[in-house]
Write a protein that holds these residues in place. Structure first.
Motif, PDB file in Angstrom:
ATOM      1  N   ASN A   1     -13.469  -7.404  12.618  1.00  0.00           N
ATOM      2  CA  ASN A   1     -14.105  -6.113  12.903  1.00  0.00           C
ATOM      3  C   ASN A   1     -13.123  -4.975  13.128  1.00  0.00           C
ATOM      4  N   GLU A   2     -11.899  -5.301  13.558  1.00  0.00           N
ATOM      5  CA  GLU A   2     -10.988  -4.217  13.912  1.00  0.00           C
ATOM      6  C   GLU A   2      -9.728  -4.163  13.077  1.00  0.00           C
ATOM      7  N   GLN A   3      -9.319  -5.302  12.505  1.00  0.00           N
ATOM      8  CA  GLN A   3      -7.997  -5.330  11.882  1.00  0.00           C
ATOM      9  C   GLN A   3      -8.000  -5.571  10.380  1.00  0.00           C
ATOM     10  N   LEU A   4      -9.121  -5.969   9.832  1.00  0.00           N
ATOM     11  CA  LEU A   4      -9.147  -6.336   8.422  1.00  0.00           C
ATOM     12  C   LEU A   4      -9.110  -5.093   7.522  1.00  0.00           C
ATOM     13  N   TYR A   5      -8.295  -5.145   6.452  1.00  0.00           N
ATOM     14  CA  TYR A   5      -8.349  -4.130   5.407  1.00  0.00           C
ATOM     15  C   TYR A   5      -9.381  -4.602   4.387  1.00  0.00           C
ATOM     16  N   SER A   6     -10.600  -4.080   4.474  1.00  0.00           N
ATOM     17  CA  SER A   6     -11.611  -4.514   3.513  1.00  0.00           C
ATOM     18  C   SER A   6     -12.237  -3.296   2.850  1.00  0.00           C
ATOM     19  N   PHE A   7     -12.713  -3.474   1.637  1.00  0.00           N
ATOM     20  CA  PHE A   7     -13.313  -2.366   0.891  1.00  0.00           C
ATOM     21  C   PHE A   7     -14.134  -2.931  -0.263  1.00  0.00           C
ATOM     22  N   GLU A   8     -14.888  -2.070  -0.929  1.00  0.00           N
ATOM     23  CA  GLU A   8     -15.631  -2.485  -2.120  1.00  0.00           C
ATOM     24  C   GLU A   8     -14.818  -2.190  -3.366  1.00  0.00           C
ATOM     25  N   ASP A   9     -14.744  -3.167  -4.284  1.00  0.00           N
ATOM     26  CA  ASP A   9     -14.013  -2.876  -5.527  1.00  0.00           C
ATOM     27  C   ASP A   9     -14.908  -2.053  -6.460  1.00  0.00           C
TER      28      ASP A   9
ATOM     29  N   ALA B   1      -3.669   3.314  -1.674  1.00  0.00           N
ATOM     30  CA  ALA B   1      -3.902   2.548  -2.899  1.00  0.00           C
ATOM     31  C   ALA B   1      -3.017   1.314  -2.904  1.00  0.00           C
ATOM     32  N   ILE B   2      -3.545   0.213  -3.455  1.00  0.00           N
ATOM     33  CA  ILE B   2      -2.706  -0.955  -3.719  1.00  0.00           C
ATOM     34  C   ILE B   2      -1.863  -0.607  -4.947  1.00  0.00           C
TER      35      ILE B   2
ATOM     36  N   LEU C   1       0.841  -1.201   0.000  1.00  0.00           N
ATOM     37  CA  LEU C   1       0.000   0.000   0.000  1.00  0.00           C
ATOM     38  C   LEU C   1       0.873   1.246   0.000  1.00  0.00           C
ATOM     39  N   GLU C   2       0.451   2.247  -0.766  1.00  0.00           N
ATOM     40  CA  GLU C   2       1.125   3.538  -0.780  1.00  0.00           C
ATOM     41  C   GLU C   2       0.049   4.614  -0.598  1.00  0.00           C
ATOM     42  N   PRO C   3       0.457   5.799  -0.096  1.00  0.00           N
ATOM     43  CA  PRO C   3      -0.507   6.896  -0.071  1.00  0.00           C
ATOM     44  C   PRO C   3      -1.031   7.155  -1.486  1.00  0.00           C
ATOM     45  N   PHE C   4      -2.315   7.436  -1.609  1.00  0.00           N
ATOM     46  CA  PHE C   4      -2.956   7.644  -2.904  1.00  0.00           C
ATOM     47  C   PHE C   4      -2.239   8.703  -3.751  1.00  0.00           C
ATOM     48  N   GLU C   5      -1.757   9.771  -3.107  1.00  0.00           N
ATOM     49  CA  GLU C   5      -1.167  10.903  -3.843  1.00  0.00           C
ATOM     50  C   GLU C   5       0.032  10.489  -4.689  1.00  0.00           C
ATOM     51  N   VAL C   6       0.719   9.413  -4.256  1.00  0.00           N
ATOM     52  CA  VAL C   6       1.914   8.970  -4.966  1.00  0.00           C
ATOM     53  C   VAL C   6       1.576   8.654  -6.436  1.00  0.00           C
TER      54      VAL C   6
ATOM     55  N   GLN D   1      -8.485   2.385 -12.941  1.00  0.00           N
ATOM     56  CA  GLN D   1      -7.879   1.079 -12.665  1.00  0.00           C
ATOM     57  C   GLN D   1      -7.318   0.918 -11.266  1.00  0.00           C
ATOM     58  N   LEU D   2      -7.179   2.033 -10.546  1.00  0.00           N
ATOM     59  CA  LEU D   2      -6.525   1.951  -9.244  1.00  0.00           C
ATOM     60  C   LEU D   2      -7.439   1.314  -8.192  1.00  0.00           C
ATOM     61  N   TYR D   3      -6.881   0.430  -7.375  1.00  0.00           N
ATOM     62  CA  TYR D   3      -7.581  -0.065  -6.191  1.00  0.00           C
ATOM     63  C   TYR D   3      -7.251   0.890  -5.047  1.00  0.00           C
ATOM     64  N   SER D   4      -8.139   1.816  -4.756  1.00  0.00           N
ATOM     65  CA  SER D   4      -7.849   2.754  -3.670  1.00  0.00           C
ATOM     66  C   SER D   4      -9.018   2.780  -2.697  1.00  0.00           C
ATOM     67  N   PHE D   5      -8.725   3.081  -1.450  1.00  0.00           N
ATOM     68  CA  PHE D   5      -9.752   3.109  -0.408  1.00  0.00           C
ATOM     69  C   PHE D   5      -9.231   3.878   0.794  1.00  0.00           C
ATOM     70  N   GLU D   6     -10.121   4.143   1.744  1.00  0.00           N
ATOM     71  CA  GLU D   6      -9.702   4.789   2.994  1.00  0.00           C
ATOM     72  C   GLU D   6      -9.418   3.737   4.038  1.00  0.00           C
TER      73      GLU D   6
END
Lengths: 422, 422
Positions: free
Chosen positions: B62-70, A77-78, A46-51, A64-69
């Motif tokens: 609930n606390e540690q997983l990195y999960s998101f919607e693609d 972002a992955i 993972l890298e900060p999205f801004e990169v 195409q980017l896999y990004s999330f909070e």
């Protein structure tokens, strides 16, 4: 309700026979790039999205980017490519590092793509970068190394070609025919597809975009046939010199004005390696010079040349050209225990293992026939039979499961036959 | 505004000197597990969220997983552990695979943690699993292998201890003292912290939770001192047998009723490896039997035993016990070119590289002194000087940069000195 067994769309599970192919390829890649003095690094997934927002190009970031909070509200972002990560790392130790600095990595990368041949959502990519050299010797080394990798994997020069161009030369063209930045971008987008179109299709797109003045450039077969004064520019001369030097060391490199590359960060020489498979003429991988990226991280810029080579296209190339060897199981021997000798056999097994023989044990109470069948199914070539009498005599029966042939061997003889680190 | 050079919080950049340590450790892990007949597999970094929701435990999900919607609206997670992925893969080929099936992988895993010693957000973990054996020989092999890995890395038996327990025995305890499922969970949570507390603190927590009846169990020093009738149960006998067999083959294994393990999926024998560093007694890694996980994917269950060993705790252990050797640069030689001989030197350089000598070239126009300084800084041990006269005589000066000593060698002699694959 039970869980599905399929992997996530556009990705691969690697069962041992699949992983062996990847390990074979990666070992060759490592061998060649290390022979050129490159050292392995790695960076977080993972890298900060801004990169990426900075320079990776709009299509990649927006589509195409896999990004999330993350759970702390940080936008991450992955990694879809490795170049920004390694640039960040070099910037982080700009002063401490010794130049020329040669780095490589084989990370997995993610892009949200519609899965198709040669394109998956997760792939691995060899990334090689040479930092700190601003003359053409760096470009030469990088392209020569790409060529050496394909040769080390068994490819002949006539099975692929390395097409070379220059972003600076393209910029000269823009100036020469007076293109706005927007028009230039449009031109690059069309040029990027040139090798997938017929000449007629390409011309039509160019004309429709009102870019007629560029046609002579893109149909120049050699550098000296470029429209004047581009053919006499410093960039043309540089490119010609590079190609001549590459040809001299046996690299099948040619000038191709249609090579553009997708990323925004390239600044000068760019190249792509094409597979010559029948009528097919597919871009496999490429790279180029990107002198500005390290500088984005707040330090003095570092001249850099690099390339990325993906595992999916590489494996397709090796399969198409029949260059993948038979890869045997890492396990040398299945030890088939006869009777209840599990505890007594431990000494012999440990001795063999510590001497570098890879042994799987079958201590089940299945019938002998069934054990042999399972050993064959598991892909191990040899079976070693261990019972009371074998342990007391010190002679063990070793059967070649592919040929049915059997030998009686002592432990030392078995070690000599298989040991990888004697 | 410039981009930050720090990696994402709780993760590591691996510069070549860091990566070398990881490569050294992973090579040893691979060597040992392959000697036991385990084969490498891999799985995608992302899995459907449900895979973890099923059995990984509440805290993790609930606390540690990195999960998101693609981008297609699928809920996915970055793998926090590998066990669900390998169970999914085995289920996907339940019938085709040969048993006993031995698999390993060294994936990177992600958990949203507060970074601290031994805990990072991204770490790598050796995962080893043995499928298809329902008797104690599988548990013995897995624990023996964990032990062999530490020994192969140079550790002595007295530097660590392997603590063994049984989930089935814990269940017997629950039945014996009549605990509801909720109360049993609460007991396990407290027991899981036992090795981090004083006996007094532990007792106090047990009493406060109204679990007084369990105290005798947790303070039993050996299996035969467990409260009756647990001491005579089948589970106690099994566990005692396993520990005796392990001790017989030189594994420092002991019974510890306080070993519980966090994951919900364990079904029988469980173990943890503890570092004996001074007063410190830290759990480094562990594993156990989980016979039910493959079956969650809609196929007939497969008995399974496995463990996971993280790179961060392993490296801490090796550093603490001074077991990390000096790891030299992968680059054998820096070739320092004298004058403009880049093109002429290519033949010699290619010959050396193809014979397995790893050579970085310095073709810069810096002064000789400065080139030597940079070669030293880059960590390469030898410098090879190549100029016109050296190329015509075929004798090259090789300087040992650590000792200042210099030799004149022909290409063959250089190859013999460095070649890793002659």
């Amino acid at each position: 309700m039970s869980l599905p067994t399929q992997p996530y769309k556009g990705t691969r599970d690697f069962y041992p026979e699949d992983k062996r192919i990847q390990k074979y390829m990666f070992a060759k890649l490592r061998q060649v790039v290390e022979s050129f003095g490159y050292q392995e690094y790695d960076a977080p997934l993972l890298e900060p999205f801004e990169v990426y927002a900075a320079k990776s190009g709009d299509e990649l970031v927006n589509e195409q980017l896999y990004s999330f909070e993350d759970r702390g509200g940080r936008k991450v972002a992955i990694r879809p490519e490795m170049t920004p990560s390694v640039s960040r790392m070099v910037a982080g130790r700009r002063q401490e590092l010794a130049y020329p600095l040669r780095l490589y990595s084989i990370p997995n990368l993610w892009r949200y793509e519609r899965p198709q041949r040669g394109r998956l959502r997760e792939h691995w990519q060899l990334n090689v970068d040479l930092f700190g050299i601003d003359d053409i010797s760096a470009d030469e080394e990088i392209i020569q190394m790409a060529d050496s990798i394909l040769k080390a994997l068994g490819a002949d020069s006539h099975e692929y070609v390395i097409k070379v161009n220059s972003r600076k030369l393209l910029k000269r063209l823009d100036e020469h025919i007076n293109l706005s930045q927007d028009k230039a971008r449009q031109l690059y987008r069309i040029a990027d597809k040139k090798n997938k179109m017929t000449d007629e299709q390409f011309k039509q797109e160019i004309f429709e975009a009102g870019l007629d003045a560029s046609v002579d450039f893109f149909f120049a077969a050699t550098i000296d046939k470029l429209p004047a004064p581009l053919n006499e520019s410093e960039e043309a001369e540089n490119l010609e010199g590079l190609i001549a030097r590459l040809n001299k060391v046996g690299v099948n490199a040619v000038f191709d004005p249609g090579i553009v590359r997708g990323f925004d960060y390239y600044t000068d020489i760019i190249f792509e390696v094409y597979d010559f498979e029948g009528a097919n003429n597919r871009s496999m991988f490429g790279g180029g010079r990107y002198d500005g990226l390290v500088g984005l991280f707040g330090v003095e810029p570092v001249p850099t040349v690099g390339f990325g080579m993906g595992d999916v296209t590489l494996q397709n190339f090796l399969v198409t050209h029949k260059l993948l060897p038979e890869l045997p199981s890492e396990t040398d021997v299945t030890a088939i225990l006869i009777g209840d000798v599990y505890d007594q056999a431990q000494g012999a097994l440990s001795g063999l293992r510590e001497s570098g023989v890879n042994i799987a044990v079958d201590a089940s109470d299945r019938k002998l026939d069934s054990k042999i069948k399972h050993a064959v199914k598991s892909g191990t070539r040899y079976a070693l039979f261990i019972g009371e009498s074998e342990l007391s005599s010190g002679k063990l029966k070793l059967r070649d499961l592919t040929k049915g042939h059997e030998d009686e061997l002592g432990l030392k003889e078995i070690i000599n036959k298989f040991a990888k680190h004697p």
